[in-house]
Enzyme design. Structure first.
Site, mmCIF file in Angstrom:
data_model
loop_
_atom_site.group_PDB
_atom_site.id
_atom_site.type_symbol
_atom_site.label_atom_id
_atom_site.label_comp_id
_atom_site.label_asym_id
_atom_site.label_seq_id
_atom_site.Cartn_x
_atom_site.Cartn_y
_atom_site.Cartn_z
ATOM 1 N N GLY A 171 0.797 -1.143 -0.111
ATOM 2 C CA GLY A 171 0.030 -0.099 -0.124
ATOM 3 C C GLY A 171 0.829 1.249 0.141
ATOM 4 O O GLY A 171 2.127 1.105 -0.270
ATOM 5 N N ASN A 172 0.141 2.410 0.276
ATOM 6 C CA ASN A 172 1.285 3.861 0.466
ATOM 7 C C ASN A 172 0.122 4.449 1.250
ATOM 8 O O ASN A 172 -0.900 4.270 1.896
ATOM 9 C CB ASN A 172 1.013 4.291 -1.010
ATOM 10 C CG ASN A 172 -0.103 4.725 -1.738
ATOM 11 O OD1 ASN A 172 -0.896 5.575 -1.183
ATOM 12 N ND2 ASN A 172 -0.463 3.862 -2.662
#
Ligand code: CTP
Length: 426
Positions: free
Chosen positions: A226-227
């Site tokens: 993810g980020n």
């Protein structure tokens, strides 16, 4: 009338006038910033405003006595003295009532008296409920005051203390500070030439979708790549388009920590592939697409059906094979020529590198507008501010915005409205 760009480079005697609006709570930050910048600040609150921020706060911050009435002080000529000595007067928040009083030349307290007697530049920062701001009386007062040479900073469009949404919110202290310093901010950028009424005419009933948030690319049922994107900016943009009357769909990846405006249609697309499919489906019936999501460029080639378990000892390694995700923005640009597209690019490096990456990306993606954000830079003071350079598809800079995300979003939406109107005409 404008302040000279170097006006505040020398220390000045500044009067900060505070009238009785809830937004008064933001002004101690402005006072502190002006003092930190080397200016001498005298605060003149109205009696009503003391309900929001008390005398002691102003006295402690400014180191100056705080008086509200003309005859409260031993020196009954004080009002004229303060006005004579002031080199700049800033009134924030300026309520509808105060604007009306200034227009009609009332002098019923120390603040209005000082304004009436002043010969220095006076900056007014109106803040009030949208209905009061849009009322013909307030608009006429502002127009007359503008013609008389008062410098007026536009209020922001956003959530109001009443819980309503609209124009009338006091800009953040950092933006008022930047406005006084004539730094580029959302409020004095080129796009401000698009009035709200025009943007509303151009966007009423227009279908807009906005991708927002950060995608999660599943490794197994519990883990993902993810980020850190929260989706806040995308949500602010959705709000802005809604304010202008557009029909907005938010295509959101993992929007958990943000308040989605009521009435927004949301399609949840946790992964890049799901977001891609949603965009391809909605784009043919939309006129504008804003691609604010942080989309993972790669995803695991295979998602394990069961949670991946450790099997070996200390030196065990795990290799993930990643495959490329589709470029959603570039695909939309290629497949849907009718669509006005807005891309984002968060770039690191110095200003020149960022400009170069931005130009290259604008040309590569081919979106009508690309908003380039230099990550990690701060402007003004306090809150982290966003700086956006808006490029067209040839990489040419159209304008720059700076300020909070909430302040920039309506400016960006207004700019998109003009591009949309231009494309429709051609
Ligand atoms: N974008 C997209 N689909 C992708 C990757 C990016 O729609 N698979 C969109 C983003 O929403 C953004 C723009 O493209 O509007 C630029 O995103 P960015 O990550 O900066 O671009 P990349 O093409 O991934 O470039 P870089 O090589 O710098 O990562």
């Amino acid at each position: 009338m404008q302040l000279a760009s170097d006006f505040l480079t020398s220390p000045r005697r500044i009067v900060v006038g505070v009238s009785g609006g809830i937004a008064a709570y933001k002004i101690p930050y402005l006072v502190r910033a002006l003092i930190k910048a080397g200016h001498q600040v005298r605060v003149i609150p109205t009696e009503n405003s003391l309900n929001f921020v008390g005398k002691t706060t102003w006295e402690a911050l400014s180191g100056q006595p705080v008086v509200t009435g003309v005859f409260d002080s031993a020196a009954d000529v004080e009002h004229v003295e303060i006005a004579r000595e002031a080199e700049l007067i800033v009134i924030a928040p300026a309520t509808a009532d105060l604007l009306a009083k200034i227009r009609s030349g009332r002098a019923d307290n120390l603040l209005t008296t000082t304004i009436l007697a002043a010969t220095c530049p006076v900056v007014l920062v109106p803040a009030m409920h949208t209905a009061m701001y849009e009322n013909a009386a307030t608009q006429e007062n502002l127009q007359v005051l503008r013609e008389r040479g008062y410098l007026i900073m536009e209020p922001e469009t956003g959530e109001l203390s009443s819980g309503d949404f609209g124009k009338g919110r006091l800009p953040e202290p950092a933006e008022i500070f930047n406005f006084l310093y004539q730094k580029p901010t959302a409020s004095n950028s080129a796009a401000e030439t698009v009035p709200v009424e025009t943007a509303t005419k151009q966007l009423k009933g227009i279908r807009v979708f906005i991708t927002a948030g950060g995608t999660h690319e599943a490794i197994d049922p519990v883990r993902y790549i993810g980020n850190r994107s929260t989706g806040k900016f995308g949500v602010e943009i959705a709000k802005a388009f809604q304010t202008f009357g557009a029909e907005v769909t938010l295509i959101g990846a993992n929007l958990t920590d943000v308040d989605i405006p009521p009435g927004t249609c949301v399609i949840n697309t946790p992964s890049a592939q799901e977001m891609f499919e949603a965009v391809m489906e909605i784009a043919p019936q939309s006129q504008i697409g804003v691609f604010a999501a942080a989309v993972a460029d790669f995803r695991p080639a295979n998602t394990a059906e069961q949670k991946i378990k450790k099997t070996g000892g200390e030196d065990e390694t795990l290799t993930l094979e990643l495959v490329k995700n589709p470029d959603i923005l570039a695909s939309a640009v290629n497949r849907f020529p009718h669509l006005i597209t807005v891309g984002f690019a968060a770039e690191t490096g110095n200003a020149e590198q960022v400009a170069q990456y931005g130009r290259e990306k604008a040309i590569r993606k081919g979106a009508d507008l690309l908003a380039v954000n230099q990550v990690g830079r701060q402007t003004g003071f306090g809150d982290v501010q966003t700086q956006l350079t808006i490029l067209d598809a040839t990489g040419t800079t159209l304008t720059k915005f700076a300020g909070s995300k909430a302040a920039i979003a309506p400016q960006l939406a207004a700019l998109v409205a003009t591009v949309f109107a231009r494309k429709k005409r051609s």
